[in-house]
Design an enzyme around this catalytic site. Structure first.
Site, PDB file in Angstrom:
ATOM      1  N   ASP A 168       0.471   1.500  -1.126  1.00 10.63           N
ATOM      2  CA  ASP A 168      -0.728   2.320  -1.041  1.00 10.63           C
ATOM      3  C   ASP A 168      -0.904   2.708   0.424  1.00 10.63           C
ATOM      4  O   ASP A 168      -0.268   2.114   1.312  1.00 10.63           O
ATOM      5  CB  ASP A 168      -1.926   1.514  -1.554  1.00 10.63           C
ATOM      6  N   ASP A 170      -4.379   4.279   2.253  1.00 12.15           N
ATOM      7  CA  ASP A 170      -5.682   3.921   2.822  1.00 12.15           C
ATOM      8  C   ASP A 170      -5.931   2.426   2.679  1.00 12.15           C
ATOM      9  O   ASP A 170      -5.879   1.872   1.585  1.00 12.15           O
ATOM     10  CB  ASP A 170      -6.812   4.674   2.101  1.00 12.15           C
TER      11      ASP A 170
END
Length: 341
Positions: A24, A26
């Site tokens: 991922d 953020d």
């Protein structure tokens, strides 16, 4: 019971036995405009194929790759898998080719829908056969209203959203995400959207197909998207404590959101993961030891016996709670396990 590796007798890193790593963005690699400490160096040390999975629908893969390269990561745009890519894959299987689609979102979503051969509109008056909604900081009331008008006008109009993230971590704090914007339309029209991004498995399938891999490790900061999605796709997962979810959320995680590994930061991808040692005595006291941390449970009462390192204490507490088979609200949990979180 899945969730947190059991004692193997041989300490190996979370990367052992994996053929790739999915990250991922953020809260894992960056927060706001700044790279997270140790993230870039740790990723560049990985010798396995790497893919970057983002639910953020506002940017193109090229833009994402450019940002990541600016931090010092070595990647190509093809290494970036976005929720708009997953959404258009689903869209193509659900509506006729060249259909008119009302798009609410940023450049990343607009580009993917256009490249898939659909006609894009921003007005409900054009009678779109589908509404596709993704996050962009520029999305406002007028765009949400047009989506609502289109969905109200004809119940057969497909409503597809790129992701369900309620929040996004930014430099100044935590801000509303696409899930919050989708919820606004839901409240107006009384319908539920179909979702394409994490935690739905479409994104994970796209990434695995692109890399031609079968045993990836998904690394994320959110239990409800990154970890839940990996679990649903049959993939191993690691939660890292540099983003949204912290000790309280990890201890309270339901069966479908429990990670295999808990990491302080990405350096621990390369470090031997400590054994989780379990035992039960004659008085039915369940003990879990991780490193020097010791947590015990008798009935519904969970207590810290020895703190040790903070990350090992969290690992031991999570294992003890997960093993109980009880929901978090049915347990009396020692606040030391989550204080400060």
């Amino acid at each position: 019971m899945r969730g947190l590796k059991r004692s193997s007798g041989k300490r190996v890193s979370p990367l052992a036995g994996k053929d790739s790593v999915f990250f991922d963005l953020d809260g894992v690699i960056y927060r706001g405009p700044d790279a997270i400490d140790f993230a870039v160096e740790s990723i560049n040390q990985i010798s396995l194929p790497v893919a970057y999975l983002t639910n953020n629908a506002s940017r193109t893969p090229e833009q994402v790759a450019h940002q990541l390269a600016g931090y010092g990561l070595q990647l190509r745009p093809e290494d970036v898998v976005t929720s708009p890519q997953a959404a258009t894959t689903l869209l193509a299987s659900m509506i006729p080719a060249a259909s008119t689609v009302l798009v609410v979102g940023g450049e990343g979503l607009l580009e993917e829908v256009s490249q898939a051969g659909f006609v894009i509109t921003d007005s409900a008056d054009d009678e779109p056969v589908a509404v596709v909604q993704g996050f962009s900081p520029e999305v406002g009331w007028s765009q949400l209203a047009e989506a609502s008008f289109a969905l109200q006008r004809d119940p057969s109009v497909l409503w597809l959203a790129t992701n369900t993230d309620w929040t996004i971590p930014v430099q100044r704090g935590v801000a509303p995400g696409n899930g919050a914007l989708v919820s606004a339309v839901h409240l107006a029209v009384g319908r539920l959207a179909t979702f394409a991004g994490k935690p739905e498995r479409a994104m994970f399938d796209v990434a695995a197909d692109r890399l031609q891999v079968s045993a990836p490790l998904m690394v994320g900061d959110r239990l409800d998207t990154d970890i839940k999605g990996a679990r649903a796709a049959g993939m191993s997962s690691a939660v890292v404590l540099t983003g949204i979810d912290q000790a309280k959320q990890i201890l309270a995680a339901g069966d479908d959101q429990r990670p295999d590994y808990i990491l302080d930061d990405l350096r621990q991808l390369h470090q031997p993961y400590p054994d989780i040692v379990r035992s039960v005595d004659a008085d039915e006291v369940h003990t879990v030891e991780v490193g020097k941390a010791v947590v015990r449970r008798k009935g519904h009462v969970v207590r810290v016996a020895r703190a040790g390192e903070a990350i090992d204490l969290l690992r031991a507490g999570a294992a003890c709670i997960y093993d109980s088979g009880l929901k978090i609200f049915g347990l009396d949990v020692d606040p030391q396990l989550y204080e400060g979180a």
